[in-house]
Scaffold this motif. Structure first.
Motif, PDB file in Angstrom:
ATOM      1  N   GLN A  23       1.027 -12.603   2.447  1.00  0.00           N
ATOM      2  CA  GLN A  23       2.094 -12.457   3.428  1.00  0.00           C
ATOM      3  C   GLN A  23       1.845 -11.273   4.366  1.00  0.00           C
ATOM      4  N   GLN A  39      -7.369 -23.303  -8.425  1.00  0.00           N
ATOM      5  CA  GLN A  39      -7.272 -24.206  -7.273  1.00  0.00           C
ATOM      6  C   GLN A  39      -5.818 -24.515  -6.935  1.00  0.00           C
ATOM      7  N   GLN A  43      -4.076 -23.492  -3.367  1.00  0.00           N
ATOM      8  CA  GLN A  43      -3.402 -24.454  -2.493  1.00  0.00           C
ATOM      9  C   GLN A  43      -1.966 -24.027  -2.210  1.00  0.00           C
ATOM     10  N   GLU A  44      -1.291 -23.554  -3.237  1.00  0.00           N
ATOM     11  CA  GLU A  44       0.089 -23.093  -3.083  1.00  0.00           C
ATOM     12  C   GLU A  44       0.165 -21.900  -2.121  1.00  0.00           C
ATOM     13  N   HIS A  46      -2.044 -20.940   0.157  1.00  0.00           N
ATOM     14  CA  HIS A  46      -2.428 -21.341   1.515  1.00  0.00           C
ATOM     15  C   HIS A  46      -1.275 -22.070   2.205  1.00  0.00           C
ATOM     16  N   ALA A  47      -0.609 -22.950   1.481  1.00  0.00           N
ATOM     17  CA  ALA A  47       0.512 -23.697   2.061  1.00  0.00           C
ATOM     18  C   ALA A  47       1.659 -22.773   2.458  1.00  0.00           C
ATOM     19  N   GLN A  48       1.890 -21.735   1.656  1.00  0.00           N
ATOM     20  CA  GLN A  48       2.998 -20.818   1.926  1.00  0.00           C
ATOM     21  C   GLN A  48       2.686 -19.821   3.039  1.00  0.00           C
ATOM     22  N   THR A  49       1.409 -19.442   3.176  1.00  0.00           N
ATOM     23  CA  THR A  49       1.088 -18.322   4.068  1.00  0.00           C
ATOM     24  C   THR A  49       0.104 -18.668   5.179  1.00  0.00           C
ATOM     25  N   GLY A  50      -0.651 -19.764   5.016  1.00  0.00           N
ATOM     26  CA  GLY A  50      -1.669 -20.117   5.995  1.00  0.00           C
ATOM     27  C   GLY A  50      -2.932 -19.280   5.893  1.00  0.00           C
ATOM     28  N   THR A  52      -6.545 -17.804   4.281  1.00  0.00           N
ATOM     29  CA  THR A  52      -7.715 -18.342   3.595  1.00  0.00           C
ATOM     30  C   THR A  52      -7.678 -17.883   2.148  1.00  0.00           C
TER      31      THR A  52
END
Length: 82
Positions: A23, A39, A43-44, A46-50, A52
């Motif tokens: 964040q 993994q 994924q979680e 990346h989805a929440q924060t964008g 890498t």
């Protein structure tokens, strides 16, 4: 972007810390013994924060793997959380 290596990334404290660092603009490299859990967490996050989020399998008790991990991240890692 700064890169944070998080050892033992699937623990509850590490998960919360990873979210906070992401964040705040950090990219992440999650390290731990369970690739499937890493993994899912990646994924979680990346989805929440964008951000890498990469994963590497790492067992702190298997010292024969440590050199390869450090060599692969030495030039990229800005900080380590363990």
């Amino acid at each position: 972007m700064p890169l944070m290596l998080i050892l033992g990334a699937t623990s509850e404290i590490a998960r919360a810390s990873a979210l906070r660092f992401a964040q705040e603009g950090w990219d992440l490299c999650l390290a731990g013994r369970r690739p499937d859990a890493l993994q899912a967490l990646a994924q979680e996050l990346h989805a929440q924060t964008g951000r890498t989020v990469d994963c590497v399998e790492f067992d702190a008790l298997d010292s024969s793997t440590h050199a390869a991990l450090w060599a692969s991240l030495a030039d990229r890692t800005d900080a380590v959380l363990c």
